[in-house]
Write an enzyme that holds these catalytic residues in place. Sequence first.
Site, PDB file in Angstrom:
ATOM      1  CB  ALA A  62      -0.880  -0.023   1.238  1.00 50.23           C
ATOM      2  N   GLY A 105       0.570  -4.871   0.783  1.00 49.37           N
ATOM      3  CA  GLY A 105      -0.614  -4.876  -0.076  1.00 49.37           C
ATOM      4  C   GLY A 105      -0.366  -5.576  -1.412  1.00 49.37           C
ATOM      5  CD  GLU A 108      -2.409  -7.201   2.839  1.00 49.00           C
ATOM      6  OE1 GLU A 108      -1.984  -6.092   2.464  1.00 49.00           O
ATOM      7  OE2 GLU A 108      -2.965  -7.367   3.929  1.00 49.00           O
ATOM      8  CD  GLU A 128       1.671  -5.444   5.681  1.00 42.45           C
ATOM      9  OE1 GLU A 128       2.359  -6.415   6.088  1.00 42.45           O
ATOM     10  OE2 GLU A 128       0.942  -5.521   4.683  1.00 42.45           O
TER      11      GLU A 128
END
Length: 254
Positions: A62, A105, A108, A128
């Site tokens: 992200a 992300g 993911e 993260e």
Amino acid sequence: MSILVERKGQVVIVKLNRPKSLNALNSDVMEEMVTTLQPLDQDPDVGCFIITGSEKVFAAGADIKEMANQTYMDMFYQDYFAGWDGFAALRTPKIAAVSGYALGGGCELAMMCDMIFAAESAKFGQPEIKLGVIPGIGGSQRLTKLVGKAKAMDMILTGRLMEADEAERAGLVARIIPDDKLLSETIAAAEAIAAYGKPAVMVAREAVERALECSLREGILFERRTFHALFATEDQKEGMKAFIEKRKPFFKSK
Ligand code: CAA
């Protein structure tokens, strides 16, 4: 555009296109991905999606720069990342073709696809924890379902990366492919899927997904009822007739 979209017959290839930030997944990527793919998902002539990045990076996570100054209330009211549920819910099969880093992300996003094809250079991670947070687009849940508690804990708590061969052994990755063949082999698999009847393909992936989401008894019931329902399709008649007549089937409903 944060993504580049190319249509090759019945296959749609989406290439993440933020090279300066290593394809970091900001809100634009999320929105463009969902608004582009949702109408294609309902198109019977589209049989498979491929999500890919560059040679160096699938996606580095992200967008940290977008998130850095957000407050709890900002995140809460935006329901930050909830838009990705629209991507996960697409019913057309999605293959992630991963070369280089698939982190946070990025990992993911790959796991929201139905299969991950990894180049030999692929590296997966949920780092993260190094940023003072935890996975936020389903990583703690999907990674654990896919590779089990031991490896999920190891990756999420230490932030270490997993190379392609370990990812394949752990069950995260469907195939490892030499880097220079990644896209061509992924397209060949996508074309094979797209050549089948789309209704059967759509419910086949839903049936497999059920195995991750519900009890064995419920999953088997879903499978059986769906199997029965496919006898209402022309593709079932054609597929079985073609086998008996020793010819190739011609699936119409796509
Ligand atoms: N968000 C925003 N920008 C990012 C980014 C990210 N996730 N990852 C890399 N970038 C940017 C860098 O800031 C840098 O920008 P500048 O040139 O403006 O400085 C540019 O991309 C190139 O990055 P590096 O110089 O770091 O490249 P590298 O080759 O040395 O390292 C890397 C590559 C190991 C992938 C490293 O960039 C990295 O560790 N990135 C962050 C990985 C990460 O922590 N991901 C998780 C994000 S949080 C998340 O994803 C939450 C969630 O669950 C959804």
